[in-house]
Design an enzyme around this catalytic site. Structure first.
Site, short mmCIF file in Angstrom:
data_model
loop_
_atom_site.label_atom_id
_atom_site.label_comp_id
_atom_site.label_asym_id
_atom_site.label_seq_id
_atom_site.Cartn_x
_atom_site.Cartn_y
_atom_site.Cartn_z
N GLY A 101 39.10 37.13 39.57
CA GLY A 101 40.65 37.03 39.33
C GLY A 101 41.29 38.18 39.38
CD GLN A 158 43.48 43.13 36.86
OE1 GLN A 158 43.52 42.09 37.07
NE2 GLN A 158 42.55 43.86 36.72
CB CYS A 160 38.70 44.07 32.90
SG CYS A 160 40.44 44.09 33.33
CG LEU A 161 38.25 43.41 39.01
CD1 LEU A 161 38.89 42.74 40.30
CD2 LEU A 161 36.61 44.16 39.60
CG HIS A 206 40.11 38.71 31.76
ND1 HIS A 206 39.31 39.53 31.01
CD2 HIS A 206 40.62 39.30 32.81
CE1 HIS A 206 39.55 40.56 31.65
NE2 HIS A 206 40.35 40.47 32.43
CD GLU A 207 42.50 37.74 35.80
OE1 GLU A 207 43.49 38.62 36.12
OE2 GLU A 207 41.47 38.03 35.88
CG HIS A 250 45.00 41.68 33.15
ND1 HIS A 250 44.76 42.74 32.86
CD2 HIS A 250 43.77 41.15 33.66
CE1 HIS A 250 43.78 43.10 33.00
NE2 HIS A 250 42.90 42.08 33.59
#
Ligand code: NI
Length: 170
Positions: A46, A51, A93-94, A135-136, A139
């Site tokens: 995701g 991001q 998380c990226l 999670h997304e 963000h």
């Protein structure tokens, strides 16, 4: 297609609430294409627009997680419309590379939003996919996964991340 730069959690854009998408134009289509490419290149499942440095209320996600088959979708102006049963599981998380923590999330969620044609879409998800949706969504609201931890746990994670960051830069 060019890969986009994924910002890390020291970038203030990740702390701002993303702006509602009012227009779906060529630029937005290109952005989401590149986001999907970037997500897979980074081995993520995701990726939220902020991001990659764009404060727009959308994310891309692979809804094929459970079937082990790539199935990327774009969700514009998403809202979680139902949720139940909190469970703890590990998450990463990226934008916070190599840091993982157990986070409380709903096991089942329903999410609604729009696709690139402007048509309404709806997904019901459970388990890991439900977690990824939450999670997304966070963000897009300017929330990072470790915000859900206690202050003590969060500061331990932040120290770990700072150490990693130094290693990555060195
Ligand atoms: Ni993330």
């Amino acid at each position: 297609m060019p890969l986009l730069k994924i910002v890390n959690c020291t970038d203030s854009i990740l702390r701002k609430k993303c702006l509602k998408v009012e227009n779906i134009d060529e630029t937005l289509v290109k952005l989401t294409d590149n986001m999907i490419e970037t997500m897979y290149a980074a081995s993520g499942l995701g990726l939220a627009a902020n991001q990659v440095g764009v404060s727009s209320n959308l994310f891309v996600i692979d809804v094929g997680i459970e079937k082990e088959k790539r199935d990327p979708v774009i969700i514009i102006n998403p809202v979680i419309t139902a949720s139940e049963e909190l469970v703890m599981a590990e998450e990463g998380c990226l934008s916070i590379p190599e840091v993982f923590a157990e986070i409380n999330r709903f096991q089942h969620v329903e999410i609604k939003g729009y696709d690139l044609k402007g048509d309404a879409l709806r997904y019901e998800a459970e388990g890991f996919l439900a977690r990824a949706f939450q999670h997304e969504m966070d963000h897009l609201k300017g929330i990072l996964f470790w915000d859900n931890l206690s202050k003590v746990k969060r500061s331990i994670m932040q120290r770990k991340f700072k150490k990693k960051l130094k290693e990555l830069v060195a």
